[in-house]
Design an enzyme around this catalytic site. Sequence first.
Site, PDB file in Angstrom:
ATOM      1  N   LYS A  52       4.341 -10.029   4.968  1.00 28.33           N
ATOM      2  CA  LYS A  52       3.200 -10.889   5.312  1.00 28.33           C
ATOM      3  C   LYS A  52       3.590 -11.855   6.431  1.00 28.33           C
ATOM      4  O   LYS A  52       2.809 -12.094   7.353  1.00 28.33           O
ATOM      5  CB  LYS A  52       2.702 -11.633   4.064  1.00 28.33           C
ATOM      6  CG  LYS A  52       1.936 -10.705   3.132  1.00 28.33           C
ATOM      7  CD  LYS A  52       1.733 -11.220   1.730  1.00 28.33           C
ATOM      8  CE  LYS A  52       1.141 -10.099   0.877  1.00 28.33           C
ATOM      9  NZ  LYS A  52       1.109 -10.384  -0.556  1.00 28.33           N
ATOM     10  N   GLN A  96       1.890 -15.459  -4.233  1.00 32.17           N
ATOM     11  CA  GLN A  96       2.299 -14.084  -4.520  1.00 32.17           C
ATOM     12  C   GLN A  96       2.355 -13.844  -6.038  1.00 32.17           C
ATOM     13  O   GLN A  96       2.941 -14.624  -6.776  1.00 32.17           O
ATOM     14  CB  GLN A  96       3.681 -13.817  -3.875  1.00 32.17           C
ATOM     15  CG  GLN A  96       4.159 -12.392  -3.975  1.00 32.17           C
ATOM     16  CD  GLN A  96       3.313 -11.406  -3.160  1.00 32.17           C
ATOM     17  OE1 GLN A  96       2.690 -11.760  -2.176  1.00 32.17           O
ATOM     18  NE2 GLN A  96       3.287 -10.165  -3.587  1.00 32.17           N
ATOM     19  N   ASP A 119      -6.890 -14.080  -0.641  1.00 31.97           N
ATOM     20  CA  ASP A 119      -6.758 -12.905  -1.509  1.00 31.97           C
ATOM     21  C   ASP A 119      -8.113 -12.493  -2.096  1.00 31.97           C
ATOM     22  O   ASP A 119      -8.257 -11.386  -2.606  1.00 31.97           O
ATOM     23  CB  ASP A 119      -5.857 -13.245  -2.715  1.00 31.97           C
ATOM     24  CG  ASP A 119      -4.412 -12.830  -2.523  1.00 31.97           C
ATOM     25  OD1 ASP A 119      -4.182 -11.766  -1.931  1.00 31.97           O
ATOM     26  OD2 ASP A 119      -3.527 -13.570  -2.987  1.00 31.97           O
TER      27      ASP A 119
HETATM   28  N1  GUN Z   1       1.183  -8.986  -5.454  1.00 30.33           N
HETATM   29  C1  GUN Z   1       1.003  -7.676  -5.133  1.00 30.33           C
HETATM   30  N2  GUN Z   1      -0.064  -7.537  -4.307  1.00 30.33           N
HETATM   31  C2  GUN Z   1      -0.555  -8.798  -4.113  1.00 30.33           C
HETATM   32  C3  GUN Z   1      -1.642  -9.306  -3.360  1.00 30.33           C
HETATM   33  O1  GUN Z   1      -2.403  -8.577  -2.709  1.00 30.33           O
HETATM   34  N3  GUN Z   1      -1.829 -10.660  -3.409  1.00 30.33           N
HETATM   35  C4  GUN Z   1      -1.033 -11.483  -4.143  1.00 30.33           C
HETATM   36  N4  GUN Z   1      -1.303 -12.793  -4.138  1.00 30.33           N
HETATM   37  N5  GUN Z   1      -0.013 -11.026  -4.863  1.00 30.33           N
HETATM   38  C5  GUN Z   1       0.230  -9.698  -4.840  1.00 30.33           C
END
Ligand code: GUN
Length: 307
Positions: A52, A96, A119
């Site tokens: 990211k 996350q 998200d």
């Molecule tokens: N963990 C795995 N995929 C994601 C996601 O798309 N967003 C977040 N916040 N955590 C994750």
Amino acid sequence: MANIIDGKAVSAQVKEDIRLETEKLKEQGIEIGLAVVIVGNDPASQVYVRNKEKACETVGFNSYKYALPEETTEEELLALVDKLNKDDKVDGILVQLPLPKHLDDKVIINNILPEKDVDAFHPVNVGKIMIGEYSFLPCTPAGVMELIKSTGTEIAGKNCVVIGRSNIVGKPQAMLLLHQNGTVTICHSKTKDLKKVCSEADILVVAVGKPKIIDADYIKEGAVVIDVGMDRDENGKLCGDVDFESCKEKAGFITPVPGGVGPMTIAMLMKNTLTAAKMHKGLLAEAPKDEPDTKERTAWNKVMLHT
Ligand code: GUN
């Protein structure tokens, strides 16, 4: 032999469009910031967070990483979320998941400001997706929609089958397909005769989390097959929920794993962050709408109500 959908190429195009827009905003003195919070030492999460950060760099966003120790308390994490909610440099906040067991995902997510929830996990954003008046789309389902679009396949009137009913993928995926006038079926572990339902799908989205459970017997000739799975096979090799080798002969279009849906998720996160920044800076008066033919649908609903 199916056409292989190149998620890397589609995601690169999405990111390039975002990069160009970000560059233009920078010329007007507008900077975009994404805060990424990671708690603990989960190795997979660390890789995702690094990816990211890399994507932010590619498109020209500022990324602010907060790596907190495993023993972080709910109070401490909420204090950080509150600080980021109030920070003008931060347009989007991503915590996350999964969080360590002593922390409740829901409590944390519910405390992120909906307009910074890139998200789209906050209940306000989930509700907006239901009514088709969203600010952000959840990243994976939105990425799947882009991949389907890249095949040139019309969704309206098609049989769309989604396997999996998670809040993050299956349910919002079904809703996005419905907004495009697909005829949508959601399948899950209690579905009777999954093979029969799937074999009638013009568009099949598989988000189960079990290696290679869908083989050619489940696929309609010429179908668009999108594999959201990210699993390990019996040799520890990365694979999807779809048995790619058997299905690629029968499908019209199919995503590989890796290189299909995965790269799209991050590209759509960047898109949501750009949207958040534009809303935050007053450059976007209204959230985008995902309803191609509201009038037609309203008329149909009236017929239903009066009969
Ligand atoms: N963990 C795995 N995929 C994601 C996601 O798309 N967003 C977040 N916040 N955590 C994750």
